[in-house]
Design a protein around this motif. Structure first.
Motif, PDB file in Angstrom:
ATOM      1  N   VAL A 195       0.861  -1.184   0.000  1.00 30.18           N
ATOM      2  CA  VAL A 195       0.000   0.000   0.000  1.00 30.18           C
ATOM      3  C   VAL A 195       0.899   1.237   0.000  1.00 30.18           C
ATOM      4  O   VAL A 195       1.784   1.361   0.834  1.00 30.18           O
ATOM      5  N   PHE A 196       0.663   2.156  -0.941  1.00 29.11           N
ATOM      6  CA  PHE A 196       1.449   3.391  -0.958  1.00 29.11           C
ATOM      7  C   PHE A 196       0.623   4.622  -0.602  1.00 29.11           C
ATOM      8  O   PHE A 196       1.173   5.679  -0.303  1.00 29.11           O
ATOM      9  N   ALA A 197      -0.700   4.495  -0.597  1.00 24.95           N
ATOM     10  CA  ALA A 197      -1.575   5.588  -0.158  1.00 24.95           C
ATOM     11  C   ALA A 197      -2.900   4.989   0.299  1.00 24.95           C
ATOM     12  O   ALA A 197      -3.339   3.967  -0.239  1.00 24.95           O
ATOM     13  N   ALA A 198      -3.515   5.623   1.273  1.00 24.82           N
ATOM     14  CA  ALA A 198      -4.795   5.132   1.801  1.00 24.82           C
ATOM     15  C   ALA A 198      -5.551   6.286   2.433  1.00 24.82           C
ATOM     16  O   ALA A 198      -4.952   7.223   2.963  1.00 24.82           O
ATOM     17  N   MET A 223      -5.244  11.242   4.685  1.00 24.52           N
ATOM     18  CA  MET A 223      -4.582  10.343   3.746  1.00 24.52           C
ATOM     19  C   MET A 223      -3.277   9.868   4.372  1.00 24.52           C
ATOM     20  O   MET A 223      -2.453  10.679   4.809  1.00 24.52           O
ATOM     21  N   GLY A 224      -3.111   8.554   4.431  1.00 26.13           N
ATOM     22  CA  GLY A 224      -1.837   7.976   4.809  1.00 26.13           C
ATOM     23  C   GLY A 224      -1.059   7.743   3.526  1.00 26.13           C
ATOM     24  O   GLY A 224      -1.642   7.433   2.485  1.00 26.13           O
ATOM     25  N   PHE A 225       0.256   7.882   3.607  1.00 27.61           N
ATOM     26  CA  PHE A 225       1.071   7.728   2.399  1.00 27.61           C
ATOM     27  C   PHE A 225       2.470   7.252   2.768  1.00 27.61           C
ATOM     28  O   PHE A 225       2.947   7.496   3.876  1.00 27.61           O
ATOM     29  N   PHE A 249       6.286   1.336  10.034  1.00 24.88           N
ATOM     30  CA  PHE A 249       6.329   1.396   8.572  1.00 24.88           C
ATOM     31  C   PHE A 249       6.810   2.766   8.090  1.00 24.88           C
ATOM     32  O   PHE A 249       6.771   3.744   8.827  1.00 24.88           O
ATOM     33  N   ASN A 250       7.229   2.829   6.834  1.00 26.27           N
ATOM     34  CA  ASN A 250       7.552   4.096   6.173  1.00 26.27           C
ATOM     35  C   ASN A 250       6.219   4.749   5.812  1.00 26.27           C
ATOM     36  O   ASN A 250       5.705   4.572   4.706  1.00 26.27           O
ATOM     37  N   TRP A 251       5.656   5.487   6.752  1.00 22.76           N
ATOM     38  CA  TRP A 251       4.285   5.971   6.605  1.00 22.76           C
ATOM     39  C   TRP A 251       4.105   7.285   7.348  1.00 22.76           C
ATOM     40  O   TRP A 251       4.643   7.480   8.437  1.00 22.76           O
ATOM     41  N   ALA A 252       3.353   8.196   6.756  1.00 16.90           N
ATOM     42  CA  ALA A 252       2.967   9.456   7.400  1.00 16.90           C
ATOM     43  C   ALA A 252       1.525   9.740   6.991  1.00 16.90           C
ATOM     44  O   ALA A 252       0.968   9.049   6.133  1.00 16.90           O
TER      45      ALA A 252
END
Length: 116
Positions: free
Chosen positions: A34-37, A45-47, A75-78
């Protein structure tokens, strides 16, 4: 302000990207990554974003960016507030998150075609 249709317009141009709905949440993937949600209410939006730069991102613009939930900190997530993003920022965040998930041979021609 941007919305889900703006993300869809961007992701349609990204090779290997596709949209799924998981537990009432819209997500964009490359393979199983997943790269965006979006949150259920589509307000957040998570990315994909490098962990090492995440704190600086949030500190620089706390009204726009926030840390992911504790379960996603590994995770690599913001995350970003959709209402605070303009179309150019959204494009940059989504494309950069996608770049983290595809091989260089996929993203290099894409960026070259866009003059980046």
């Amino acid at each position: 302000m941007v919305g889900v249709d703006d993300i869809r317009a961007i992701t349609r141009t990204l090779e290997r990207a596709y949209e799924v709905v998981v537990r009432d949440r819209i997500k964009w993937r490359v393979g199983q990554i997943v790269f965006a949600a979006l949150s259920r209410d589509e307000a957040i939006m998570g990315f994909g974003y490098p962990k090492e730069g995440r704190d600086a991102l949030v500190e620089a613009e706390p009204d726009k960016f926030l840390l992911p939930p504790p379960s996603d900190l590994r995770f690599n997530w913001a995350c970003a507030r959709m209402a605070a993003l303009d179309p150019e920022e959204l494009d940059e965040l989504v494309v950069n998150a996608w770049i983290m998930t595809v091989p260089k041979k996929v993203w290099m021609p894409y960026l070259a075609a866009r003059g980046r």
